[in-house]
Design a protein around this motif. Structure first.
Motif, short mmCIF file in Angstrom:
data_model
loop_
_atom_site.label_atom_id
_atom_site.label_comp_id
_atom_site.label_asym_id
_atom_site.label_seq_id
_atom_site.Cartn_x
_atom_site.Cartn_y
_atom_site.Cartn_z
N GLY A 460 79.85 14.02 22.58
CA GLY A 460 80.42 12.69 22.33
C GLY A 460 80.85 12.05 23.63
N PRO A 461 82.16 11.68 23.74
CA PRO A 461 82.62 11.01 24.95
C PRO A 461 83.03 11.99 26.06
N VAL A 462 82.72 13.28 25.87
CA VAL A 462 83.22 14.31 26.80
C VAL A 462 82.06 14.99 27.52
N LEU A 463 82.22 15.16 28.83
CA LEU A 463 81.35 16.03 29.62
C LEU A 463 82.10 17.33 29.82
N ARG A 464 81.55 18.41 29.31
CA ARG A 464 82.27 19.69 29.35
C ARG A 464 81.52 20.69 30.23
N LEU A 465 82.25 21.26 31.18
CA LEU A 465 81.72 22.32 32.03
C LEU A 465 82.50 23.58 31.71
N THR A 466 81.77 24.59 31.25
CA THR A 466 82.41 25.82 30.78
C THR A 466 81.92 27.01 31.58
N THR A 486 82.35 13.54 39.74
CA THR A 486 81.35 12.53 40.12
C THR A 486 80.33 12.34 39.01
N LEU A 487 79.88 13.44 38.42
CA LEU A 487 78.92 13.35 37.32
C LEU A 487 79.54 12.66 36.11
N ALA A 488 80.76 13.02 35.76
CA ALA A 488 81.42 12.40 34.61
C ALA A 488 81.57 10.90 34.81
N ALA A 489 81.92 10.51 36.03
CA ALA A 489 82.06 9.08 36.33
C ALA A 489 80.71 8.36 36.21
N ALA A 490 79.65 9.01 36.68
CA ALA A 490 78.32 8.39 36.60
C ALA A 490 77.90 8.19 35.15
N LEU A 491 78.32 9.11 34.27
CA LEU A 491 77.97 9.02 32.86
C LEU A 491 79.02 8.26 32.04
#
Length: 500
Positions: A460-466, A486-491
Motif C-alpha cells: 500500500g502506502p508503505v515501503l518496507r525493508l525487512t 531515498t527510494l521511499a521518497a522517489a516512490l
C-alpha cells in the motif's frame, strides 16, 4: 542469470556490401545476440548511377569499387573464410555487365562475392530490422541506390518480399528531380501492391532515409541524435518529405549536419517516402540503423541465439567489455528488486519487466569509473550506447536509472533531453529503479548473496525493508537507512524498517 548472459559468446565477423551507390566494409564484434560495429569504411562508387540510361555499371564506378575491394581484401588478411561475407545487390544483379564484374571480383581479388536476388535482398533487409528491433511489426522498406525492397514483418519473421526499381538511380538521379515524372513511376510500381502491403507501421532502412530522420531531428531541435528507432508520425514524415522534395541542391547544402554525399539522392528518397505513406496508409515511420548487413549476421546465428533479447545481451556485453562481472550481483539485484517493483503500475506497458532486467545488468557499469564522476559517465554511456532493441524513451529511461543507481543528485545530466523524451511519470520511475539498485548494492556491500537475508516490498502506502532474524544490525545500518529513505521518497511512500 543464465551462463550465456554471464559471458556472451564472442566472435568477429566482416561484411562487404557492394551496393548501387556505395561499396562498404563493416567489421563487427558479435557478443552472443549483441552486434557491435567496430570498423566501418565505404567508398561512394555509384555503380548504379548510369543504369537508367545504359543498363550497365558506371565505368568509373567499377574502378572505384575494385580499388576499394582490393583495400578491403588487404584489411581482412588472416581472417578465416567463414568470418567474411561479401554480397552485391541491385546494380550488380541487374546490370548487363554485372555478372562479369562479379566474376572479376572473385577471380582477381579472391573475394567470394554473392549476388543477392531481389527476394534475398528483401529478406536480409527485413531480418536486419528484426536484429535491431525484435518486436518490429508492419512493413520494412530498404531504399538502396537502385532499388526499394518491401517486406512484411510477421510473427514468424520476414515474409516473402518484393523488390522495385525505385532507388534514386532508378528514378533518374543524379539528375535534378523531375517530380511529376518520378511520381508517375513510383505510383505505377506501388499501386498494384497497395492492398497487400498496406500497414500502419513502417521501418525505414537505408542511408537516405536515415538522413531524412536526421534532418527531422535538426528541424525540430530534437536533442538525442541517435538514428536507430527514431520515430516520426504520418503528418511529420509527410511534411518533412514534401519540404525536401521542394528544395534545390543549393538549399539542402545550407542545412548543417546533413551528409554532403546525400544531396543528389535525398529529394528522390523523400518523394518515395511520401508516396509510400499516401499509397500504403503508413501512420508511423521508425528509422532502423540495422539493415541488410546486420540481417546477414542475424540469419547466420544459431536459432537459440537469435531468440535472445538484444537489449539484455547488449547490456551484459557492455559491462563485460569494461571488465565487469554481469553475474552474481546483477542477477541477485534483479531477483531482489523485482517483487517490489512489479506491484507498481507499468510505465512502459508490458516492457517494464524487460527494462528492470536491463537496468540490473547495467547496475555495475560505473564500477571502474572515478567515484566523483561515475554517475554522469555511466549515464552518458547508456544514453548513446550502440545497443539495439530499445526505443528512444527506453534509452533515456535506462540512462536515468543508471545515473540514479550511483547518485541521488537532482542535477540530471542532459536534462533538456530527458525532460523532452520522458514523461514525468517515467522520470520518477527511472529514479526509483536506480535508487532501488543503489539500495540493494550498498545493503549487500556488492555481495549478492547477502540480499537473500533482506526483503524489499511495497505494501500500500508503505515501503518496507525487512532483515532476517539476526541480520538487522549487519544490514540495516546508517547507509542502508539513507538509501532506503531515498527510494521511499522517489516512490512517495512511507518507509518502514523491520527485523524478523
Amino acid at each position: 542469470m543464465s551462463p550465456h548472459e554471464a559471458r556472451p559468446e564472442s566472435r568477429q565477423a566482416a561484411v562487404i556490401d557492394v551496393g548501387s551507390n556505395s561499396v562498404r566494409l563493416v567489421i563487427y564484434r558479435l557478443e552472443g545476440r549483441a552486434i557491435w560495429t567496430v570498423y566501418n569504411e565505404k567508398a561512394l562508387a555509384g555503380l548504379g548511377r548510369d543504369m537508367a540510361e545504359t543498363g550497365r555499371l558506371a565505368p568509373d564506378g567499377v574502378e572505384i569499387a575494385l580499388s576499394a575491394l582490393r583495400r578491403f581484401r588487404v584489411i581482412l588478411q588472416g581472417w578465416e573464410p567463414h568470418e567474411v561475407v561479401a554480397v552485391a545487390t541491385a546494380a550488380v544483379r541487374e546490370a548487363e555487365d554485372g555478372p562479369a564484374f562479379a566474376e572479376r571480383v572473385r577471380d582477381e581479388l579472391g573475394l567470394p562475392l554473392r549476388v543477392l536476388s531481389g527476394e534475398e535482398e528483401a529478406y536480409f533487409a527485413a531480418a536486419g530490422v528484426l536484429a535491431g528491433h525484435p518486436g518490429a511489426r508492419g512493413l520494412a522498406g530498404d531504399l538502396g541506390g537502385s532499388s526499394l525492397e518491401l517486406v512484411r514483418l510477421g510473427q514468424d519473421g520476414p515474409e516473402p518480399g518484393v523488390t522495385l526499381p525505385l532507388g534514386p538511380f532508378g528514378l533518374g538521379a543524379p539528375r535534378p528531380l523531375a517530380v511529376d515524372d518520378a511520381r508517375r513511376l513510383i505510383d505505377a510500381s506501388l499501386d498494384p501492391l497497395a492492398d497487400g502491403l498496406s500497414s500502419a507501421e513502417f521501418h525505414a532502412v537505408g542511408g537516405a532515409w536515415r538522413n531524412l530522420g536526421l534532418l527531422h531531428m535538426i528541424m525540430t531541435d530534437y536533442p538525442l541524435r541517435v538514428a536507430h528507432q527514431y520515430e516520426m508520425s504520418r503528418s511529420e514524415a509527410l511534411d518533412l518529405s514534401r519540404f525536401v522534395v521542394r528544395q534545390s541542391r543549393t538549399s539542402l547544402e545550407r542545412i548543417e549536419g546533413l551528409s554532403k554525399k546525400r544531396y543528389e539522392t535525398l529529394p528522390y528518397a523523400a518523394l518515395v517516402l511520401e508516396s509510400l505513406i499516401e499509397r500504403l496508409g503508413l501512420e508511423r515511420i521508425v528509422i532502423s540503423a540495422f539493415g541488410l548487413r546486420e540481417g546477414l549476421l542475424w540469419h547466420g546465428m544459431d536459432e537459440t541465439v537469435r531468440r535472445r533479447d538484444p537489449l539484455l545481451e547488449g547490456c551484459v556485453a557492455m559491462s563485460a567489455m569494461r571488465g565487469l562481472s554481469a553475474g552474481d550481483l546483477t542477477s541477485a539485484l534483479h531477483a531482489w528488486v523485482t517483487p517490489a517493483l512489479r506491484v507498481l503500475p507499468p510505465v512502459f506497458e508490458d516492457r517494464d519487466p524487460l527494462l528492470i532486467a536491463a537496468a540490473c545488468r547495467l547496475a555495475d557499469l560505473g564500477g571502474r569509473l572515478h567515484p566523483d564522476h561515475r554517475a554522469e559517465l555511466a549515464f552518458a554511456q547508456v544514453l548513446r550506447a550502440p545497443i539495439a532493441g530499445m526505443s528512444h524513451a527506453e534509452r533515456c529511461f535506462l540512462a536515468l536509472a543508471t545515473f540514479a543507481r550511483h547518485s541521488a543528485s537532482s542535477n540530471i545530466p542532459e536534462s533538456p533531453t530527458i525532460m523532452r523524451v520522458l514523461s514525468a511519470e517515467r522520470r520518477a520511475r527511472a529514479r526509483a529503479l536506480g535508487a532501488a539498485l543503489r539500495l540493494g548494492a550498498d545493503l549487500s556491500g556488492r555481495n549478492g548473496q547477502l540480499l537473500s537475508e533482506a526483503r524489499l516490498e511495497i505494501d500500500g502506502p508503505v515501503l518496507r525493508l525487512t532483515a532476517a532474524a539476526g541480520w538487522s544490525d549487519l544490514l540495516l545500518g546508517e547507509q542502508t537507512k539513507k538509501r532506503a529513505a531515498t527510494l521511499a521518497a522517489a516512490l512517495k511512500l512511507k518507509l518502514e524498517l523491520d527485523a524478523l
